[in-house]
Motif scaffolding. Structure first.
Motif, PDB file in Angstrom:
ATOM      1  N   MET A   1       0.487  -0.826   0.054  1.00 55.72           N
ATOM      2  CA  MET A   1      -0.014   0.411   0.196  1.00 55.72           C
ATOM      3  C   MET A   1       0.833   1.313  -0.314  1.00 55.72           C
ATOM      4  N   ASN A   2       0.830   2.074  -0.938  1.00 55.49           N
ATOM      5  CA  ASN A   2       1.143   3.594  -0.676  1.00 55.49           C
ATOM      6  C   ASN A   2       0.376   4.871  -0.157  1.00 55.49           C
ATOM      7  N   ASP A   3       1.126   6.355   0.029  1.00 53.78           N
ATOM      8  CA  ASP A   3       0.477   6.397   0.872  1.00 53.78           C
ATOM      9  C   ASP A   3      -0.596   6.914   0.040  1.00 53.78           C
ATOM     10  N   ILE A   4      -1.069   6.534  -0.996  1.00 50.60           N
ATOM     11  CA  ILE A   4      -2.040   7.447  -1.624  1.00 50.60           C
ATOM     12  C   ILE A   4      -3.261   7.063  -0.955  1.00 50.60           C
ATOM     13  N   SER A   5      -3.276   5.703  -1.307  1.00 51.92           N
ATOM     14  CA  SER A   5      -4.420   3.948  -0.926  1.00 51.92           C
ATOM     15  C   SER A   5      -3.745   4.109  -0.008  1.00 51.92           C
ATOM     16  N   ASN A   6      -4.076   4.435   0.948  1.00 42.98           N
ATOM     17  CA  ASN A   6      -4.039   4.645   2.293  1.00 42.98           C
ATOM     18  C   ASN A   6      -5.612   4.404   3.170  1.00 42.98           C
ATOM     19  N   PRO A   7      -6.330   3.588   4.258  1.00 43.88           N
ATOM     20  CA  PRO A   7      -7.417   3.418   3.743  1.00 43.88           C
ATOM     21  C   PRO A   7      -8.797   4.272   4.362  1.00 43.88           C
ATOM     22  N   MET A   8      -7.752   5.431   4.612  1.00 48.72           N
ATOM     23  CA  MET A   8      -8.930   7.042   5.020  1.00 48.72           C
ATOM     24  C   MET A   8      -9.458   6.990   3.977  1.00 48.72           C
ATOM     25  N   ILE A   9      -8.591   7.516   2.809  1.00 46.46           N
ATOM     26  CA  ILE A   9      -8.571   7.570   1.552  1.00 46.46           C
ATOM     27  C   ILE A   9      -9.577   6.536   0.290  1.00 46.46           C
ATOM     28  N   GLN A  10      -9.438   5.497   0.651  1.00 42.38           N
ATOM     29  CA  GLN A  10     -10.713   4.491   0.121  1.00 42.38           C
ATOM     30  C   GLN A  10     -11.563   4.568   0.904  1.00 42.38           C
ATOM     31  N   MET A  11     -11.612   4.521   2.437  1.00 41.25           N
ATOM     32  CA  MET A  11     -13.306   4.895   2.501  1.00 41.25           C
ATOM     33  C   MET A  11     -13.789   5.937   2.084  1.00 41.25           C
ATOM     34  N   LEU A  12     -13.097   7.042   2.058  1.00 41.67           N
ATOM     35  CA  LEU A  12     -13.363   7.868   1.439  1.00 41.67           C
ATOM     36  C   LEU A  12     -13.869   8.766   0.296  1.00 41.67           C
ATOM     37  N   GLN A  13     -13.834   7.636  -0.941  1.00 43.91           N
ATOM     38  CA  GLN A  13     -13.668   7.254  -1.944  1.00 43.91           C
ATOM     39  C   GLN A  13     -14.774   6.463  -1.762  1.00 43.91           C
ATOM     40  N   ARG A  14     -15.077   5.829  -0.929  1.00 42.80           N
ATOM     41  CA  ARG A  14     -16.515   4.661  -0.870  1.00 42.80           C
ATOM     42  C   ARG A  14     -17.149   6.063  -0.697  1.00 42.80           C
ATOM     43  N   PHE A  15     -17.299   6.439   0.144  1.00 48.74           N
ATOM     44  CA  PHE A  15     -18.511   7.740   0.594  1.00 48.74           C
ATOM     45  C   PHE A  15     -18.856   8.654  -0.234  1.00 48.74           C
ATOM     46  N   LEU A  16     -17.718   9.130  -0.900  1.00 52.03           N
ATOM     47  CA  LEU A  16     -17.946   9.854  -1.632  1.00 52.03           C
ATOM     48  C   LEU A  16     -18.645   9.007  -3.264  1.00 52.03           C
ATOM     49  N   ASN A  17     -18.792   8.015  -3.661  1.00 56.04           N
ATOM     50  CA  ASN A  17     -18.661   6.987  -5.035  1.00 56.04           C
ATOM     51  C   ASN A  17     -20.618   6.486  -4.584  1.00 56.04           C
ATOM     52  N   VAL A  18     -21.115   6.386  -3.221  1.00 60.04           N
ATOM     53  CA  VAL A  18     -22.180   6.460  -2.184  1.00 60.04           C
ATOM     54  C   VAL A  18     -23.051   7.750  -2.494  1.00 60.04           C
ATOM     55  N   THR A  19     -22.357   8.953  -2.394  1.00 55.65           N
ATOM     56  CA  THR A  19     -23.086  10.560  -2.545  1.00 55.65           C
ATOM     57  C   THR A  19     -23.238  10.581  -3.675  1.00 55.65           C
ATOM     58  N   SER A  20     -22.781  10.248  -5.067  1.00 52.94           N
ATOM     59  CA  SER A  20     -22.761  10.918  -6.003  1.00 52.94           C
ATOM     60  C   SER A  20     -24.044  10.176  -6.851  1.00 52.94           C
ATOM     61  N   GLN A  21     -23.722   8.423  -6.211  1.00 49.88           N
ATOM     62  CA  GLN A  21     -25.026   7.528  -6.878  1.00 49.88           C
ATOM     63  C   GLN A  21     -26.830   8.517  -6.174  1.00 49.88           C
ATOM     64  N   ARG A  22     -26.627   8.856  -4.969  1.00 49.46           N
ATOM     65  CA  ARG A  22     -27.847   9.410  -4.655  1.00 49.46           C
ATOM     66  C   ARG A  22     -27.587  10.463  -5.054  1.00 49.46           C
ATOM     67  N   HIS A  23     -27.028  11.318  -5.735  1.00 52.14           N
ATOM     68  CA  HIS A  23     -26.960  12.786  -6.251  1.00 52.14           C
ATOM     69  C   HIS A  23     -27.459  11.905  -7.883  1.00 52.14           C
ATOM     70  N   THR A  24     -27.209  11.177  -8.565  1.00 58.14           N
ATOM     71  CA  THR A  24     -27.905  10.350  -9.932  1.00 58.14           C
ATOM     72  C   THR A  24     -29.253  10.103  -9.453  1.00 58.14           C
ATOM     73  N   LEU A  25     -30.136   9.608  -8.430  1.00 59.28           N
ATOM     74  CA  LEU A  25     -31.446   9.128  -8.895  1.00 59.28           C
ATOM     75  C   LEU A  25     -32.054  10.555  -8.131  1.00 59.28           C
ATOM     76  N   VAL A  26     -31.288  11.505  -7.213  1.00 61.89           N
ATOM     77  CA  VAL A  26     -32.434  12.644  -7.456  1.00 61.89           C
ATOM     78  C   VAL A  26     -32.659  13.586  -8.821  1.00 61.89           C
ATOM     79  N   THR A  27     -31.660  13.700  -9.382  1.00 68.47           N
ATOM     80  CA  THR A  27     -31.677  14.489 -10.026  1.00 68.47           C
ATOM     81  C   THR A  27     -32.348  13.763 -11.620  1.00 68.47           C
ATOM     82  N   SER A  28     -33.165  12.717 -10.869  1.00 70.62           N
ATOM     83  CA  SER A  28     -32.984  11.468 -12.227  1.00 70.62           C
ATOM     84  C   SER A  28     -34.625  11.502 -11.593  1.00 70.62           C
ATOM     85  N   ASN A  29     -35.373  11.833 -10.491  1.00 73.25           N
ATOM     86  CA  ASN A  29     -36.289  12.160 -10.277  1.00 73.25           C
ATOM     87  C   ASN A  29     -36.874  13.202 -10.474  1.00 73.25           C
ATOM     88  N   ILE A  30     -36.364  14.255 -10.585  1.00 76.83           N
ATOM     89  CA  ILE A  30     -36.686  15.782 -10.090  1.00 76.83           C
ATOM     90  C   ILE A  30     -36.485  16.015 -12.200  1.00 76.83           C
TER      91      ILE A  30
END
Length: 113
Positions: free
Chosen positions: A1-30
C-alpha cells in the motif's frame, strides 16, 4: 500500500461513490417530475454507506448501491409521486455531503504532502 491509497482515502472514496449515486437518483427523480406513472427512487443512504465502508467490497471490488422505490409519498392523478420539495432538500443535502467528503480527501492529501 502506498501513501496515496491509505485506508482513510479508500473509505472516503466509497463515501463519495455512494453520495454520487444518490445524487444521480435525486436528479433523475427531478427530471421525471412530469412523467406519468414515474415512481420516486432513492437509496437508504445510511445502510448503503455502512455497507460500502464496512469492507463488503473485498479485493477492491466496487459496491453499487441498491435503488429502491420510496413508499408513502403522495401520488398525483397521473400516477407520479415525485415531490419537488423532497427532492430539492435531498439534492442540497447530498451536495453538502459530497463537499464534506471532498474536503476530507483534500485534508488527507495535504497531510501526505
Amino acid at each position: 500500500m502506498n501513501d496515496i491509497s491509505n485506508p482513510m482515502i479508500q473509505m472516503l472514496q466509497r463515501f463519495l461513490n455512494v453520495t454520487s449515486q444518490r445524487h444521480t437518483l435525486v436528479t433523475s427523480n427531478i427530471a421525471n417530475i412530469d412523467t406519468p406513472g414515474y415512481r420516486t427512487r432513492d437509496l437508504d443512504f445510511r445502510s448503503e454507506l455502512e455497507r460500502a465502508v464496512s469492507g463488503e467490497a473485498d479485493g477492491g471490488a466496487e459496491i453499487t448501491p441498491v435503488a429502491r422505490m420510496v413508499p408513502g409519498l403522495l401520488e398525483r392523478p397521473d400516477g407520479n409521486n415525485v415531490s419537488i420539495d423532497r427532492e430539492s432538500l435531498l439534492l442540497a443535502e447530498t451536495q453538502m455531503q459530497f463537499n464534506v467528503g471532498v474536503e476530507l480527501i483534500h485534508d488527507q492529501f495535504s497531510q501526505i504532502m
